[in-house]
Design an enzyme around this catalytic site. Structure first.
Site, mmCIF file in Angstrom:
data_model
loop_
_atom_site.group_PDB
_atom_site.id
_atom_site.type_symbol
_atom_site.label_atom_id
_atom_site.label_comp_id
_atom_site.label_asym_id
_atom_site.label_seq_id
_atom_site.Cartn_x
_atom_site.Cartn_y
_atom_site.Cartn_z
ATOM 1 N N ASP A 29 -3.131 42.399 -22.272
ATOM 2 C CA ASP A 29 -1.929 43.164 -22.651
ATOM 3 C C ASP A 29 -2.110 44.688 -22.641
ATOM 4 O O ASP A 29 -3.135 45.188 -23.123
ATOM 5 C CB ASP A 29 -1.505 42.831 -24.094
ATOM 6 C CG ASP A 29 -1.604 41.368 -24.433
ATOM 7 O OD1 ASP A 29 -1.793 40.544 -23.539
ATOM 8 O OD2 ASP A 29 -1.488 41.052 -25.646
ATOM 9 N N GLN A 45 -5.872 45.445 -23.880
ATOM 10 C CA GLN A 45 -6.769 44.381 -24.332
ATOM 11 C C GLN A 45 -7.874 44.222 -23.290
ATOM 12 O O GLN A 45 -7.593 44.036 -22.096
ATOM 13 C CB GLN A 45 -5.994 43.066 -24.476
ATOM 14 C CG GLN A 45 -5.014 43.055 -25.630
ATOM 15 C CD GLN A 45 -5.725 42.893 -26.959
ATOM 16 O OE1 GLN A 45 -6.109 41.805 -27.345
ATOM 17 N NE2 GLN A 45 -5.903 43.994 -27.684
HETATM 18 N N1 DQQ Z 1 -2.908 38.786 -26.398
HETATM 19 C C1 DQQ Z 1 -1.777 38.014 -26.784
HETATM 20 C C2 DQQ Z 1 -1.396 38.621 -28.079
HETATM 21 C C3 DQQ Z 1 -2.678 38.943 -28.713
HETATM 22 C C4 DQQ Z 1 -3.519 39.362 -27.555
HETATM 23 C C5 DQQ Z 1 -0.698 38.039 -25.753
HETATM 24 C C6 DQQ Z 1 -4.930 38.869 -27.656
HETATM 25 O O1 DQQ Z 1 -0.614 37.783 -28.891
HETATM 26 O O2 DQQ Z 1 -2.591 39.992 -29.655
HETATM 27 O O3 DQQ Z 1 -1.213 37.943 -24.439
HETATM 28 O O4 DQQ Z 1 -5.668 39.269 -26.526
#
Ligand code: DQQ
Length: 475
Positions: A29, A45
């Site tokens: 993300d 992320q």
């Molecule tokens: N990725 C998810 C989210 C979370 C994150 C969505 C964890 O809900 O915070 O792709 O990598």
């Protein structure tokens, strides 16, 4: 420091050249998008140790033009013995009284709770708040499915945040909280609740913002695996949606996040996940690409419009132009002189009689075609839907080879615009800027570089076609 890593992977024929992605390893993300002193900051992320989802860090890059990015050190990493010891999950960035502040989800075991971090050196390094987590538990009166991911906004002198969640057996929701200092939070209520049969049981990555004279809520519902948007009215801290739709119908666009820049533009990025096996991702050494930044707007009628940022024109190189050609089934190739795997393509089609395209009239573009046609990806319009058809995208049977489509009805006299960004394994398609499809393709042959137009039935006029080869942003 990251340059050697980027150079090591640069020869990979599937690695995008003008979409952002980390130097190596895993990205998902977009997080904490913010403009600070003329620089756009993109956090994401990131598992910096493996091209697979794993202990989450916040990667960090910065840009002055939304096109070229410079890697910065990771902003957040899990801290053993604390609320984020198993991961720093998705969140948001704001300017709180002059202090850059991140609100993110800390993961400890299975427990997901909101955490804060601030920076004293222009967003380069981040200090976690000693009082983390800033909310001790989900609201005890709710039986929640998940409690993670954040969006923030100031309203009447207070901060408001939404946390992605779901109410078991009922539907996805986003929980509204209020604070004066971002540290002490008061729970208010769910801002709206969906129907689990229609819009999923848990909403990841909520984002909420005014657009035009309405408000838009974007969520990434489990188990739908595609982002949805809701358009509606925000009043008395409740949101009443009256329209909803898919943000991007291509099957590879997830967890989008937006920001408003200093020009007042609402910009959105999404995570474009891979369409190949985990083993192929391990062998490649990288996984995950960021979409191009898209400008959102809301024309009358309520469905979301998306435009690639005009700054991308800085990457245009060689230009090819064609206009006013009638296209018929079985015609000789018209684009024999154009080829490539990093292209911007802008094509406008019109019905021959100036009215509407006939029902069943199927036409479009082919990209990444091998000379014998064994590999090719179609971008097709049939009067009702626009599709990315990758049934022949690759001879590699381990890659995704299917067809995704989204609805696109044209008004009488309206032409069809297909604006395509082809970047090696990435396709981003903007069809009349209201039906968007992001896709991933992995042609196996080095000569799968051809481009063409096709019509399966009837006649269609190509009003104009522009193709540019695109420069790398990492040169
Ligand atoms: N990725 C998810 C989210 C979370 C994150 C969505 C964890 O809900 O915070 O792709 O990598």
């Amino acid at each position: 420091m990251t340059q050697p890593l980027r150079e090591k992977l640069a020869a990979d024929a599937h690695r995008p050249q003008y979409h952002f992605l980390p130097p190596a390893n895993w990205m998902n993300d977009p997080n904490g998008l913010i403009q600070w002193q003329d620089h756009y900051h993109l956090f994401y992320q990131h598992n910096p140790n493996n091209p697979a989802w794993g202990p989450m860090h916040w990667g960090h890059a910065v840009s002055q033009d939304l096109v070229h990015w410079t890697d910065l050190p990771n902003a957040l990493a899990p801290t053993p013995g604390t609320a984020d010891e198993d991961g720093c999950w998705s969140g948001y960035a704001v300017n709180h009284q002059g202090t850059p502040t991140l609100l993110y989800t800390g993961l400890r075991g299975q427990i997901q709770l909101p955490c804060l971090a601030t920076s004293r050196d222009n967003l380069l390094t981040w200090q976690k708040y000693a009082g983390n987590p800033v909310i001790a538990s989900p609201p005890p009166e709710l039986d929640v499915v998940g409690f993670r991911d954040h969006t923030l906004w100031p309203e009447n002198g207070a901060w408001y945040q939404l946390i992605g969640s779901g109410i078991r057996d009922v539907g996805g929701t986003a929980l509204l909280y209020q604070s004066s200092d971002l540290k002490r939070w008061q729970y208010l209520h769910p801002i709206t609740i969906g129907d689990k049969n229609e819009t999923g049981e848990m909403w990841e990555c909520p984002d909420f913002f005014p657009l035009g004279d309405k408000h838009v809520l974007i969520v990434s519902p489990i188990p739908l695996r595609r982002a949805l948007y809701f358009v509606g009215i925000y009043a008395d801290h409740h949101f009443t949606p009256d329209v909803h739709g898919t943000v991007d119908a291509g099957g590879h666009f997830y967890a989008p996040l937006t920001m408003q820049d200093e020009n007042g533009r609402r910009l959105m990025w999404g995570w474009l996940w891979e369409g190949r096996s985990e083993q192929a991702q391990q062998e490649a050494g990288w996984a995950g690409v960021m979409s191009l930044p898209r400008i959102l707007s809301l024309p009358p009628g309520g469905s979301l419009s998306q435009f690639p940022v005009p700054e991308l024109a800085a990457l245009r190189n060689h230009h090819f132009h064609l206009a006013n050609i009638d296209l018929t089934p079985g015609m000789a190739p018209v684009l024999a002189d154009v080829s490539g795997d990093t292209l911007e393509i802008l094509a406008e089609f019109e019905p021959l009689d100036g009215g509407v395209f006939d029902a069943g009239q199927t036409f479009g573009l082919k990209v990444r075609c091998s000379p014998d046609g064994a590999e090719q990806t179609l971008i097709v319009y049939d009067g009702q839907e626009v599709a990315v058809d990758r049934q022949r995208a690759s001879l590699d049977v381990e890659t995704h080879r299917d067809r995704y489509s989204g609805p696109l009805q044209l008004a009488s006299g309206e032409t069809l615009t297909l604006h395509v960004f082809l970047d090696r394994s990435v396709i981003e398609l903007f069809a009349n800027y209201r039906t968007c499809l992001a896709s991933r393709i992995y042609p196996s042959r080095p000569d799968s570089l051809g481009l063409d137009l096709f019509v399966r039935s009837g006649r269609v006029r190509l009003k104009s076609l522009d193709v540019w080869s695109m420069a790398s942003i990492w040169a």
